[in-house]
Design a protein around this motif. Structure first.
Motif, mmCIF file in Angstrom:
data_model
loop_
_atom_site.group_PDB
_atom_site.id
_atom_site.type_symbol
_atom_site.label_atom_id
_atom_site.label_comp_id
_atom_site.label_asym_id
_atom_site.label_seq_id
_atom_site.Cartn_x
_atom_site.Cartn_y
_atom_site.Cartn_z
ATOM 1 N N ALA A 40 -22.106 -96.251 -27.481
ATOM 2 C CA ALA A 40 -20.457 -97.144 -28.650
ATOM 3 C C ALA A 40 -19.288 -96.430 -27.010
ATOM 4 N N LEU A 41 -18.858 -95.696 -27.296
ATOM 5 C CA LEU A 41 -18.098 -95.542 -26.280
ATOM 6 C C LEU A 41 -17.888 -95.565 -25.270
ATOM 7 N N ILE A 42 -18.796 -95.828 -24.232
ATOM 8 C CA ILE A 42 -19.261 -97.001 -23.013
ATOM 9 C C ILE A 42 -19.524 -98.311 -23.078
ATOM 10 N N VAL A 43 -19.632 -98.571 -23.927
ATOM 11 C CA VAL A 43 -19.863 -100.175 -24.048
ATOM 12 C C VAL A 43 -18.007 -100.744 -24.486
ATOM 13 N N VAL A 44 -17.778 -100.698 -25.334
ATOM 14 C CA VAL A 44 -16.106 -100.250 -26.174
ATOM 15 C C VAL A 44 -15.147 -100.577 -24.620
ATOM 16 N N ILE A 45 -14.972 -99.130 -24.224
ATOM 17 C CA ILE A 45 -14.309 -98.549 -23.001
ATOM 18 C C ILE A 45 -14.873 -99.629 -22.089
ATOM 19 N N SER A 46 -15.629 -100.360 -21.822
ATOM 20 C CA SER A 46 -16.351 -101.148 -20.932
ATOM 21 C C SER A 46 -15.794 -102.230 -20.690
ATOM 22 N N VAL A 47 -15.462 -103.172 -22.429
ATOM 23 C CA VAL A 47 -15.440 -104.291 -22.347
ATOM 24 C C VAL A 47 -13.367 -103.960 -22.392
ATOM 25 N N MET A 48 -12.543 -103.094 -22.960
ATOM 26 C CA MET A 48 -11.228 -102.696 -23.209
ATOM 27 C C MET A 48 -11.091 -103.179 -21.240
ATOM 28 N N GLY A 333 -27.694 -91.868 -24.098
ATOM 29 C CA GLY A 333 -26.383 -92.571 -24.149
ATOM 30 C C GLY A 333 -26.509 -93.343 -23.403
ATOM 31 N N VAL A 334 -25.314 -91.926 -22.312
ATOM 32 C CA VAL A 334 -25.669 -93.079 -21.124
ATOM 33 C C VAL A 334 -26.141 -94.098 -20.280
ATOM 34 N N VAL A 335 -27.839 -93.715 -20.001
ATOM 35 C CA VAL A 335 -28.743 -94.739 -20.321
ATOM 36 C C VAL A 335 -28.270 -96.092 -20.700
ATOM 37 N N SER A 336 -28.443 -96.026 -21.870
ATOM 38 C CA SER A 336 -28.391 -97.676 -22.796
ATOM 39 C C SER A 336 -26.933 -97.305 -22.759
ATOM 40 N N GLY A 337 -25.986 -97.466 -22.969
ATOM 41 C CA GLY A 337 -24.780 -97.441 -22.249
ATOM 42 C C GLY A 337 -24.488 -98.232 -21.402
ATOM 43 N N VAL A 338 -24.971 -98.022 -20.243
ATOM 44 C CA VAL A 338 -24.942 -98.433 -18.624
ATOM 45 C C VAL A 338 -25.601 -99.743 -18.977
ATOM 46 N N ILE A 339 -26.280 -100.284 -19.294
ATOM 47 C CA ILE A 339 -27.149 -101.074 -19.137
ATOM 48 C C ILE A 339 -26.896 -102.074 -19.905
ATOM 49 N N LEU A 342 -23.404 -103.437 -17.866
ATOM 50 C CA LEU A 342 -23.477 -104.203 -16.754
ATOM 51 C C LEU A 342 -24.395 -105.519 -17.131
ATOM 52 N N ASN A 343 -24.884 -105.636 -19.285
ATOM 53 C CA ASN A 343 -25.565 -107.023 -18.859
ATOM 54 C C ASN A 343 -24.843 -107.597 -21.130
ATOM 55 N N LEU A 344 -23.689 -106.851 -20.891
ATOM 56 C CA LEU A 344 -23.323 -107.031 -22.203
ATOM 57 C C LEU A 344 -22.981 -108.752 -22.040
ATOM 58 N N TRP A 376 -17.581 -95.772 -13.394
ATOM 59 C CA TRP A 376 -18.249 -94.534 -13.210
ATOM 60 C C TRP A 376 -16.864 -93.812 -13.908
ATOM 61 N N SER A 377 -16.412 -93.444 -13.834
ATOM 62 C CA SER A 377 -15.521 -92.404 -13.829
ATOM 63 C C SER A 377 -15.917 -91.919 -15.675
ATOM 64 N N ASP A 378 -15.451 -92.990 -16.045
ATOM 65 C CA ASP A 378 -14.902 -93.141 -17.808
ATOM 66 C C ASP A 378 -15.841 -92.858 -18.240
ATOM 67 N N VAL A 379 -17.733 -93.144 -17.430
ATOM 68 C CA VAL A 379 -18.717 -92.741 -17.973
ATOM 69 C C VAL A 379 -19.170 -91.490 -17.552
ATOM 70 N N GLY A 380 -18.437 -90.764 -16.565
ATOM 71 C CA GLY A 380 -18.394 -88.697 -16.358
ATOM 72 C C GLY A 380 -17.487 -88.570 -17.019
ATOM 73 N N LEU A 381 -17.122 -88.808 -17.632
ATOM 74 C CA LEU A 381 -15.694 -88.495 -18.717
ATOM 75 C C LEU A 381 -16.540 -88.263 -19.737
ATOM 76 N N ILE A 382 -17.410 -89.423 -20.844
ATOM 77 C CA ILE A 382 -17.611 -89.823 -21.970
ATOM 78 C C ILE A 382 -18.838 -88.412 -21.929
ATOM 79 N N ALA A 383 -19.526 -88.488 -20.957
ATOM 80 C CA ALA A 383 -20.657 -87.308 -20.895
ATOM 81 C C ALA A 383 -20.472 -85.704 -20.886
#
Length: 413
Positions: A40-48, A333-339, A342-344, A376-383
């Motif tokens: 959820a965090l990866i998806v929401v930050i990506s949308v922002m 969470g990272v794998v599902s969030g990235v997928i 990328l396909n939102l 990817w920097s956001d993904v790394g920070l969230i992980a």
């Protein structure tokens, strides 16, 4: 022998079938909660990020990266100013402009910002020519008194291409019959749509020569610049101000929209903090899991202590197990969030098509798609954040396991 011992035993406990299936269930719930929170965090930050990027693109499609303006007067030597500006390696293009407020009258009346441009040079600094929904920017010719309107502004005025409107300049001129405003009839030659209410309902574009005749000026108000890196606009603006000898006022795009983008950045930080709590709550479910596990493994801990295991080793065993559960949840969470990130847009369109709903209706919102811009920097920070929460959650149960007294634990075995 396998080293380190703590890692071996911790992983062994993780793989072993536990007598208490409730502990295994809580571990799975904790893992799923961490995975869901991270996703959820990866998806929401990506949308922002996507909304931020979309708004920047739309705004900077009409607003120049930097502006050179005269100090209280027109820029009569603008060709020389453009020459000096384009000598800077970071400046990609420059074009003169005049910009004043005016009242427009068609079938109805509306206020707008009237911008005078040179159609052949405007593509160097803006993308308005690519956003035309009717007519062309090159239909503006000197002396032709043509005007290009934003789509919403044309709707407010009740006019279309080919119809005439009257533009009232905010200056008064003296005549034998008294003071009257300066006005001029213009023909609508084009309509553009940027997707930003600020421009679609409040901007009209005319030829620079016609704007100068309307406002009775002897030159453009300034020069608009496009840079190779919009985030370095402030530094380039200061550099140009020095090159021009302080004769002109130089501003960057952030000065005009600073509060807007600060609000977006603040909203992004607040959303990150709120959604981080989801990860924190899921991670701290590990506390209850490990506390029950420590209770279940009292005899094992006592035997390890009698064989010479130190309290630090016992702590390490249970910290390994807790961190392992957290890491698996983070990876899922990272794998599902990235997928998902990328396909939102495709996922949202599928949901809208399948269930017949519209999340962002084009009739209501200017941005009708759900943009996603994953960094990817956001993904790394969230992980990393999820890992830290998982690590913190293991400290108390592991410390409690390390304090187990072998004699007391084996008394009733």
């Amino acid at each position: 022998m396998f080293r380190p011992l703590e890692l071996f035993i911790g992983l062994r406990y993780t793989r072993a079938k536990r007598r208490n299936h409730f502990i295994s269930f809580i571990s799975l719930v904790s893992m799923a909660g961490i995975a869901l929170g991270v996703m959820a965090l990866i998806v929401v930050i990506s949308v922002m990020n996507g909304f931020d990027n979309e708004l920047r693109t739309r705004i900077l499609g009409m607003v120049s990266h930097a502006t050179i303006a005269g100090v209280g007067e027109s820029v009569r030597d603008w060709p020389e100013v453009i020459k000096k500006a384009e000598a800077n390696p970071r400046v990609l293009g420059a074009a003169p402009y005049t910009e004043r407020e005016a009242m427009l009258q068609g079938q109805r009346v509306a206020g707008a910002l009237v911008r005078g441009i040179l159609p052949e040079q405007e593509p160097k600094v803006s993308e308005v020519g690519k956003k035309m929904v009717a007519g062309e920017l090159h239909d503006l010719v000197a002396g032709g008194f043509g005007i290009v309107l934003g789509k919403e502004l044309a709707y407010k005025l009740g006019v279309d291409v080919g119809e005439k409107i009257v533009v009232y300049a905010p200056e008064i001129r003296a005549t034998p019959v008294g003071a009257v405003p300066r006005l001029k009839s213009f023909t609508v030659v084009g309509i553009f749509e940027i997707g930003m209410e600020e421009f679609d309902s409040g901007l009209a574009i005319v030829h620079l020569a016609d704007a100068q005749r309307l406002y009775q000026t002897d030159g453009p108000d300034g020069v608009r610049l496009k840079l190779d890196d919009m985030f370095k606009a402030l530094g380039v603006a200061r550099e140009l101000a020095g090159d021009l000898g302080g004769l002109y006022r130089v501003r960057d795009w952030m000065q005009g929209h600073q509060n807007f983008f600060r609000a977006i950045a603040m909203e992004k930080r607040v959303m990150f903090m709120i959604l981080s709590l989801i990860v924190a709550v899921a991670a701290f479910n590990l506390v209850s899991t490990l506390v029950m596990l420590v209770t279940d493994k009292q005899a094992d801990i006592a035997i390890l202590r009698t064989l010479g295991a130190t309290p630090g080793s016992i702590m390490g065993v249970f910290m390994v197990q807790g961190v392992f559960v957290g890491v698996i949840g983070i990876l899922i969470g990272v794998v599902s969030g990235v997928i998902m990130a990328l396909n939102l847009e495709a996922v949202v369109k599928w949901i809208e098509h399948t269930f017949g709903v519209a999340f962002l209706s084009p009739d209501v919102y200017y941005i009708s798609d759900l943009p996603s811009d994953m960094h990817w920097s956001d993904v790394g920070l969230i992980a990393l954040l999820g890992f830290v929460f998982s690590l913190l959650a293991t400290i108390y149960p592991a410390w409690r396991a390390a304090r187990t007294e072998p004699a007391a634990a084996l008394r009733y075995e």
